[in-house]
Write a protein that holds these residues in place. Sequence first.
Motif, PDB file in Angstrom:
ATOM      1  N   ALA A  91      12.442  60.879  32.714  1.00 51.13           N
ATOM      2  CA  ALA A  91      12.778  60.915  31.292  1.00 51.13           C
ATOM      3  C   ALA A  91      14.144  61.567  31.095  1.00 51.13           C
ATOM      4  N   PHE A  92      14.901  61.038  30.139  1.00 52.26           N
ATOM      5  CA  PHE A  92      16.261  61.510  29.906  1.00 52.26           C
ATOM      6  C   PHE A  92      16.435  61.755  28.412  1.00 52.26           C
ATOM      7  N   ASP A  93      16.792  62.976  28.044  1.00 51.30           N
ATOM      8  CA  ASP A  93      16.991  63.368  26.657  1.00 51.30           C
ATOM      9  C   ASP A  93      18.486  63.545  26.421  1.00 51.30           C
ATOM     10  N   VAL A  94      19.119  62.497  25.876  1.00 50.23           N
ATOM     11  CA  VAL A  94      20.569  62.547  25.721  1.00 50.23           C
ATOM     12  C   VAL A  94      20.984  63.615  24.716  1.00 50.23           C
ATOM     13  N   GLU A  95      20.184  63.850  23.702  1.00 51.42           N
ATOM     14  CA  GLU A  95      20.576  64.855  22.711  1.00 51.42           C
ATOM     15  C   GLU A  95      20.516  66.260  23.295  1.00 51.42           C
ATOM     16  N   ALA A  96      19.550  66.506  24.170  1.00 56.58           N
ATOM     17  CA  ALA A  96      19.494  67.811  24.838  1.00 56.58           C
ATOM     18  C   ALA A  96      20.716  68.005  25.728  1.00 56.58           C
ATOM     19  N   LEU A  97      21.162  66.934  26.376  1.00 56.56           N
ATOM     20  CA  LEU A  97      22.374  67.033  27.193  1.00 56.56           C
ATOM     21  C   LEU A  97      23.591  67.291  26.308  1.00 56.56           C
TER      22      LEU A  97
ATOM     23  N   ALA B 250      29.551  57.460  29.032  1.00 56.84           N
ATOM     24  CA  ALA B 250      29.233  58.628  29.846  1.00 56.84           C
ATOM     25  C   ALA B 250      27.769  58.980  29.669  1.00 56.84           C
ATOM     26  N   SER B 251      27.302  59.908  30.480  1.00 54.29           N
ATOM     27  CA  SER B 251      25.908  60.328  30.383  1.00 54.29           C
ATOM     28  C   SER B 251      25.576  60.867  29.009  1.00 54.29           C
ATOM     29  N   TYR B 252      26.570  61.457  28.315  1.00 51.15           N
ATOM     30  CA  TYR B 252      26.322  62.032  26.995  1.00 51.15           C
ATOM     31  C   TYR B 252      26.620  61.063  25.856  1.00 51.15           C
ATOM     32  N   SER B 253      26.973  59.807  26.152  1.00 54.03           N
ATOM     33  CA  SER B 253      27.175  58.808  25.093  1.00 54.03           C
ATOM     34  C   SER B 253      25.829  58.473  24.448  1.00 54.03           C
ATOM     35  N   ASN B 254      25.867  58.155  23.142  1.00 53.42           N
ATOM     36  CA  ASN B 254      24.632  57.772  22.467  1.00 53.42           C
ATOM     37  C   ASN B 254      24.884  56.586  21.537  1.00 53.42           C
ATOM     38  N   ASP B 255      23.827  56.122  20.891  1.00 51.56           N
ATOM     39  CA  ASP B 255      23.940  54.947  20.030  1.00 51.56           C
ATOM     40  C   ASP B 255      24.846  55.195  18.840  1.00 51.56           C
ATOM     41  N   ASP B 256      24.876  56.414  18.348  1.00 50.52           N
ATOM     42  CA  ASP B 256      25.769  56.722  17.231  1.00 50.52           C
ATOM     43  C   ASP B 256      27.228  56.524  17.630  1.00 50.52           C
ATOM     44  N   ASP B 257      27.573  56.907  18.863  1.00 49.05           N
ATOM     45  CA  ASP B 257      28.934  56.669  19.354  1.00 49.05           C
ATOM     46  C   ASP B 257      29.251  55.174  19.323  1.00 49.05           C
TER      47      ASP B 257
END
Length: 414
Positions: free
Chosen positions: A13-19, A390-397
């Motif tokens: 499991a990967f929590d991008v917001e926690a990162l 990047a690993s910290y990219s998200n859908d909002d980006d």
Amino acid sequence: MTSNPLTAQSPPAFDVEALRAQFPALHGGAAHFDGPGGSQTPQAVADAIARQLTRPMSTRGDVTLAERNSDAAVRGAREALGDLMGTDPGGVVFGRSMTSLTFEMARTLARSWGPGDEVVVSRLDHDANIRPWVLAAEQVGATVRWAELDPRTGELEPEAVAAVVGERTRVVAVTAASNLIGTMPDLPRIAAIAHAVGALLYVDAVHLAPHGVVDRVAMGADLVACSPYKFFGPHCGALAAAPELLESLHPDKLVPSSDAVPERFELGTLPYELMAGVTAAIDVIAGIVPGHGSRRERLAGSLAAVGAHELTLRRRLEADLSTLPGVTLHSRAARRTPTLLLTLAGHESKDVSRQLASLDVNAPAGHFYALEASRALGLGDTGGLRLGLASYSNDDDLDRLLTGLRAIGARDRA
């Protein structure tokens, strides 16, 4: 071909917001697609650098606390990079940058070359893994052979390398992943081609390291280099090889400086605070997802999850970009990192980059020192707009980027 580390099965499991919460710069409001040029930095890395700078510190030794603190920083960073790069920490060399380390290694290896000897470089590579070899060859009268990039597919095929490798080839220099278009060549096959004629394989893993597992041995690389500032760390470079290979090489050095390996390759006193930062960065990566086992095992688990996350975002971005008029994607290889190079018809890429920047979307434009690749793709010295997930990219980006690109297109149709 080895399995693709970017598409590993059943990742944790990967929590991008926690990162993202670990990166102060991400709180500034910009959407960052500039990771291939250097990632943002977690608070833990800044804290580790500050701690090293503010505790007792001197040149390395085992007598005073200051000496021991410095020695521990270096040993800790070698061990961390050994885990990250799949190599013996006793063969990890630190330098100011990957570029400077490659220049030094090229000059050292070229001492045994002469007229008739050959080195192989590729059109896919960053110039840091081209020009040091070209210049070193020129200085001793050796010949440079070029492995050609297929501009239709963005691939550097092993057959293209085999076509220019011969009995007098001494080094094959190739990237593990293109910093311009993301292409990941089949390194084990290229290694077999190089080793069949007794040549060394020098791998630039700078762009791969933030996205997938680096394994020097599995790659077949004799030497592999990376840049910690591309994977959350401070600005420095690292080079890794089997210690026995380094023992056989004799670089220029000061007479009183250590002749031990790997110290004989490190010019001057090391930046101990940066070494502490490198270790912290690798520990952050290892902790991206919960896990057990060795640091190497935890790194593999975290990077598998990162790869799955980035692949999901990449597929969404590619699908959305395909609906925008005038967009041409130049990242086409079957195996590649989540790095997309595009051009927009009727627009200079640098102008698009500036317009996106006005919307707090950081997406730089250029050839990014992969000049030969840009030219091979027909983009000349201008290059294109690079979108680096990047690993910290998200859908909002992605939403903000696509909104900006659509706005640019809408102005064209107005």
